[in-house]
Each structure stands twice: as C-alpha cells, then as structure tokens.
Design an enzyme around this catalytic site. Structure first.
Site, PDB file in Angstrom:
ATOM      1  N   TYR A 230      -4.449  -2.257  27.728  1.00  0.00           N
ATOM      2  CA  TYR A 230      -4.252  -2.710  26.354  1.00  0.00           C
ATOM      3  C   TYR A 230      -2.819  -2.372  25.943  1.00  0.00           C
ATOM      4  CZ  TYR A 230      -4.392  -2.739  21.262  1.00  0.00           C
ATOM      5  OH  TYR A 230      -4.116  -2.996  19.948  1.00  0.00           O
TER       6      TYR A 230
ATOM      7  N   GLU B 291      -0.297  -8.256  20.321  1.00  0.00           N
ATOM      8  CA  GLU B 291      -1.337  -7.480  21.003  1.00  0.00           C
ATOM      9  C   GLU B 291      -1.758  -8.207  22.269  1.00  0.00           C
ATOM     10  OE1 GLU B 291      -5.104  -5.301  19.180  1.00  0.00           O
ATOM     11  OE2 GLU B 291      -5.603  -7.367  19.667  1.00  0.00           O
TER      12      GLU B 291
END
Ligand code: GDP
Ligand code: MN
Length: 381
Positions: free
Chosen positions: A101, A189
């Site tokens: 992530y 993101e």
C-alpha cells in the site's frame, strides 16, 4: 475531483510508474475485443468513483476473450455503493508475489505532506491501521523540500517490503510523490502496489483526487471530467448556475446558501422524511433564479413535495415570492410547495404569496413546521 482508476493510471504511466496494459470498454463486446487485443488472461474492472469494488464483485479475472465478455456483461450496469458502472477497464492480469500500500495526502494540521506505506496492501487499509497500527508506516514530507531519496528508502525499509522490491519500490514512491505535487493532487493512493513474480513493482489500482482549484494550471484535466457520467438534471442545473445534487428521497429542497440547504436536509431527516435533492440558489437569488430552480425540479419525478427555505440577507424575500408566483403561472408544477421566508422583506414576501391565493402554496412560520408539512405532503414519514 476523484478520478476513475484508469484515469489515475494514465497519470502514473505519464510519470513512469509501471501499470498493466489495459483498455476501456463500455459494452461486453468491446471488453471481448480488448481482451483479444491484450492476449492471455485479463482482469475486468468496474470503473466507478468509489473504492471496495473487489468486495462488491466489480473485479473479475477472465482467462479468455469469451470469459471477459461474460464478466463485462455481469459488471456493466452494476450498482456499487450507489454508483452505476458505465464502463470497465480490461487489463492484462498480473502475477502477484506481494501486495503493498502507498499513498500521499496533505496533512493540514501538520502543514506537511503525509506519506503512508504498508507491506499489507490489497486489503482495506483502515482495517490494518486499526488492528495493527505499526504495519502502516507514516512519514511527513516537507512540501518545500519534497520527498528525499533517503526518505523513500526509509519508508520501504520501515514498512518491511521484500528486500528484492526495495530499490524499485523506492523509485516508484519518488515518482508518485512527484506526480502528487506536479499534478496538484489532494490524494494519490495505490492499493495494491504489487511486486510481480519477476520482481517488478506495478501499480495495480489507483485512487487519485485532483484539486479542482488548480484546474487553471492543467487545461488537459477537462478531459477527465468530460468522461464522468453526469446526471442530466445536474447538468441542466449547472447550465443555469444552480448548485444541484441528486439525493434519493422525496422532498425537493430549495434554499439559499449551502449551509442553510444542508441544515434544511437535516431538519427534514429529523422529522422523519428524506430529501430528494440539494439545490442551492445562492446568495442574492432573484425571481428568475427561483423560477429556474422550480423548473429544474419538474424534471425529477421522485419529487413529491417541495420545501423552499429562504433566509433573506442580500436576497429579498419579496423577489423570491415573486419568482415562485411567476413559476406557478408559467409552469405546470405537479407538487405542493411549502414556503418558509425569513429575513429581508419576509413580511412583504409572505403577503405576496397570500395574495396569490394558490392552494398549492403552503406558508410555514418556522423551519421545523415547514419540514413537517413538506414530509406529510410527500406521503408521510
Ligand atoms: P478495489 O477493490 O476497488 O480496491 O480494486 P483493486 O484494483 O485494488 O482490486 C482488488 C483486488 O483484486 C486486488 O487487491 C487484487 O488482489 C485483485 N486483482 C486486481 N487485479 C489483479 C490481477 O491482475 N491479477 C490478480 N491475480 N489479482 C488482481
Ligand atoms: Mn484497491
């Protein structure tokens, strides 16, 4: 402004962050052709401006063009958290060795950019942050200095990414940060940022939010917005400089000022009803604006009653009342209208409405009374 996954990925590709080869499709046969052109297994992914598509069934692996067509026919038209799927992104399937992530956002309270990296990507990151806060590494970046090489390496090291991934992951972070700044993003993101079987780092998903205040610096961003699916009533309202947002209840709301409209939505909710829209006519609204607002609502057949809530400041309540009367004369308004006027020239406005003698116009003295009446008239709580 939130971009579709494929739009975010096009920005990643522009700055040199690897993304899988893919194509956009708006029909099952286009998806089949896309899969055919890409060759081999593909992933068919719903394009909606909301996350959690995987869990909702909006992402399917397809081994053949036939299977891609079938997957697209299941995904197109699907509703994901209130967003209808109008297109799918068909991309070459990736072999996943690890899912990471990575994100960059603005931390307003720290007046710095915030980088977050985790070795536990692919899943809902809020869940990871809650159950295992150590697993999400955070680092503030001074926006004047930017993300230094050593900081990118530190993020990768502290998050405990595979050592074989370290160099490429740090390079990808630098490029993503560069895009975050250069493209005036509120958020970049990547979840998951993957390590492939052959040791490459690839962005498998993208969540990019652009700061619409910076659009003047990026004329090409207009293309992104043009690809969004616009609600026809929202588009019509925009042409008339009205701020309209479709909601799913039955009471049409018209007010002046976003704050007043939002509190009106709350009061309607409080008395057991639900608003069918948000419509802010703005400060200084005159008779034409009010008539336009009411005309706009006639295109929405979920509206069962209308609540007009005006607090006169610069806006004069008598002009608003005149606008309502004009609209009633000009248009076939199919619903009762509850009107609450307060502030500048409210007396005069109420007198005008009373004189009009329309049975479909219901005066209300307070916001609560107006909400109760409008909810009753919409068919009750
Ligand atoms: P989201 O659910 O909206 O965040 O969509 P993502 O693009 O993040 O996809 C969700 C999950 O689908 C990923 O975490 C992967 O596990 C899986 N996935 C997506 N693309 C591929 C792919 O090319 N190959 C494989 N094996 N899995 C994939
Ligand atoms: Mn994701």
């Amino acid at each position: 402004m939130d971009l579709f996954e494929y739009q975010g990925k096009s920005l990643f590709a522009r700055v040199g962050v690897p993304v899988p080869d893919g194509r956009l499709a708006v029909s099952p046969s286009e998806a089949r052709n896309a899969a055919d052109a890409i060759g081999g297994a593909v992933v068919v992914k719903a394009q909606v401006q909301v996350g959690g598509r995987g869990k909702a069934g909006g992402i399917k692996v397809a081994e053949s063009p036939n299977a891609a067509e079938e997957a697209a026919s299941q995904i197109l038209g699907m509703d994901i958290k209130g967003h209808t799927v109008h297109s799918v992104w068909v991309e070459e399937a990736s072999e996943i060795a690890a899912e990471y992530y990575a994100s960059f956002t603005l931390d307003r309270s720290a007046k710095k950019h915030l980088a977050m990296v985790s070795a536990q990507g692919g899943v809902d990151i809020e869940g990871v942050a809650e159950s295992d806060p150590e697993a999400v590494v955070k680092l503030h970046v001074d926006p004047v200095v930017g993300l230094a090489d050593w900081q990118a390496r530190e993020l990768v090291y502290r998050a405990k990414l595979e050592p074989t991934a370290a160099r490429k992951a740090a390079a990808a972070l630098k490029k993503l940060y560069g895009a975050f700044v250069a493209l005036d993003c509120d958020l970049v993101e990547v979840n998951p940022l993957i390590l492939t079987g052959s040791g490459d780092i690839v962005a498998l998903d993208s969540k990019v939010s652009l700061d619409s205040n910076a659009f003047f610096r990026h004329p090409d961003f207009g293309e992104f917005e043009a690809a969004f699916h616009h609600d026809p009533i929202e588009a019509k309202a925009k042409e008339r400089d009205l701020n309209f947002i479709k909601l799913d209840g039955s009471v049409g709301i018209v007010g002046n000022g976003a704050g007043l409209v939002m509190s009106t939505l709350d009061v309607v909710d409080l008395v057991g009803g639900s608003a069918s829209n948000f419509l802010d006519v703005g400060g200084g609204a005159g008779a034409d604006t009010i008539a336009n607002a009411l005309e706009t609502l006639t295109h929405d057949d979920t509206v069962k009653s209308v609540l007009i809530n005006i607090f006169g400041g610069i806006t004069r309540c008598d002009l608003v009342a005149q606008g309502i009367i004009d609209a009633l004369e000009r248009l076939e308004l199919p619903w009762p209208i509850v009107v609450r006027l307060d502030g500048t020239n409210a007396e005069e406005g109420r007198a005008l409405l009373a004189q009009a003698g329309e049975k479909n116009l219901i005066p209300a003295a307070t916001m609560r009374e107006a909400a109760v009446r409008a909810v009753e008239l919409a068919g009750g709580a």
